[in-house]
Design a protein around this motif. Sequence first.
Motif: not given
Length: 376
Positions: A19-29, A248-265
């Motif tokens: 769903t990302a706009a910025r760095r979309r290509d990097e995440l997709t690849n 998402l959490l506020d809506l009761g959706i369990p979310a898996v979170c990256a540990e360090r806030g990076r695309l690689g994570s």
Amino acid sequence: MTTATAGPLPLVGFTVGVTAARRRDELTNLLKRRGARVVEAPTMRIIPLEDDRALRRATERCLEAPLDYVVATTGIGWRGWMSAADGWGRGAALADACRDAVVLTRGPKATGAVRASGLGETFSPDSEAVDELLVWLLARDLRGRRIAVQEHGMPLDSFAAALRERGAEVIEVPVYRWAPTEEPEAVRRLVEQSVRREVHALAFTSAPAAVALLDHAEEAGLRGELLAALRSGEIMAACVGPVCARPLLDLGIPAVCAERGRLGSLVRAVTDELPQRNRRQLRGPGVDFILQGSAVLVGEESFWLTPNAAALLRALAERPGWVVSRADLLRRVWAGTNADEHAVEAAVARLRTALGPWGRLVRTVPKRGYRLELTA
């Protein structure tokens, strides 16, 4: 479409919505390199405001008198602000004004950007939450203090209002803003595919992107169905960090979170979690069969299946060796449609074709149904 490939990768069989706009290509690849199929549907877009009058006015206000506090909320926003000020010939003056103030940063990206500009932070919450920055500020005497707040895509109205109530002069700095997507049809298709369970995970890199996807689902009349799929875990919500996951959490959706806030994570979190949720190993004649997402892994080969074929195979694999009736398969795979038992027969034929030499393991039991000749 069904394909067989050699050397399965960890995400073979899985479809991930980006769903990302910025760095979309990097995440997709990054996801594709691990074998995933990717549905690209940026739910928002970022509009930089380097030439915006509001940004320039805010910058000039910051330079009219000494600043007491400066709040940096995003790395991209801080860098954009400094770059724009440089373009106006005010970069050095702005850096000096911030250097004489107490700088607060929301998370490691903002901290890195502040340090890269030659400044240092006094406080940065581990939670990366704006609320913690506000609590820290409200613990001080703010009467007559001048506070610059670099916004992160949307106005921080309640944040600024709370500071003003304590007597502070607040300068809101709008470096960029979120705007509606330029690809609404792609987002609509992603919502529809998600509701049909053709997507195994949705990857989010910002809270506004997650909210925007749900807004698009509401416009399509599918918000309830999408929420049900996410809340049940049938579709995994993967977020770049806790701030991104909050709506998402506020809506009761369990979310898996990256540990360090990076695309690689984020990609590692998806790679670690998805196979655990949707992987089944069965024993065949001299070889193991792994059902993973919408693929079957046999030795060094992987066979991608259509969503219906994958659902059909999973239904047969729930009790391998047992007969499953056509009526039961129809209920499990085609619920809510007008399909009849002929659709089951056609789907079984396509599944056998898709599995190539292993198609014979899907056996017909006359007048009773079908069984999968594998063992758990």
